[in-house]
Design a protein around this motif. Structure first.
Motif: not given
Ligand SMILES: [Fe+2]
Ligand SMILES: [Fe+2]
Length: 180
Positions: A17-22, A93-96, A179-180
């Motif tokens: 699941a998307p990390i921001p959702d978590l 996450v956005r950068d990735h 891990a990103l």
């Protein structure tokens, strides 16, 4: 065809699941739970103290002070996550996703903050263990009054919710971010 809708939490795969959702889930479920339940538990512990007076038979003497100290620690922990760590993770996450590697000057800071949260989670585990021991594994004695019963049941819910909260952060969120 089966109806399409949001899956219940139990069915969410937090590995994919998307990390921001978590992050949203952690705040709206587990952080909110702590903020609403800890004051209630402190109130129950204070009521039990008043009810028992000098008799002190519940085995929960000193629990109110422990809960108050724990609440202060939890408040500071949640603030660090919500004001510092989670926004930094969203940026990462956005950068990735944008293919920007390591633009963030705070990458080292992120790992450091995660290490600090990890350390504080271990302290949480010790407090939960203490609650478990004080209540004989969250067992309600036959002689317990309604307040005593509600307090032990509340501690059990706190324990169960915290175990899930720690599991999501330690086993899913932190490794995925690192891990990103
Ligand atoms: Fe958290
Ligand atoms: Fe945490």
């Amino acid at each position: 065809m089966a109806a399409i809708g949001p899956a219940p939490d139990a069915e969410v795969d937090w590995n994919t699941a998307p990390i921001p959702d978590l992050l949203d889930h952690l705040v709206s479920t587990h952080h909110d739970f702590l903020r609403s339940q800890l004051p209630l538990l402190i109130e129950l512990a204070a009521s039990l103290e008043r009810l028992q007076g000098a008799r002190r038979t519940s085995g929960l003497e000193g629990l109110r002070q422990i809960l108050e100290a724990y609440q202060a620690d939890v408040q500071s922990h949640l603030e660090t996550e919500e004001l510092l760590l989670f926004p930094a993770i969203r940026l990462k996450v956005r950068d990735h996703e944008a293919g920007i590697e390591d633009r963030s000057i705070s990458t080292g800071g992120l790992a450091q903050t995660i290490a600090r949260m990890d350390y504080e989670h271990e302290a949480t585990g010790a407090v939960l263990q203490l609650f478990r021991e004080m209540t004989n594994g969250f067992t309600v004695p036959d002689s317990a009054c309604a307040t005593h019963r509600a307090l032990i049941q509340g501690l059990r819910r706190l324990n169960d919710d915290s175990i899930e909260h720690l599991r999501l952060e330690n086993d899913f969120l932190f490794p995925r971010v690192l891990a990103l």
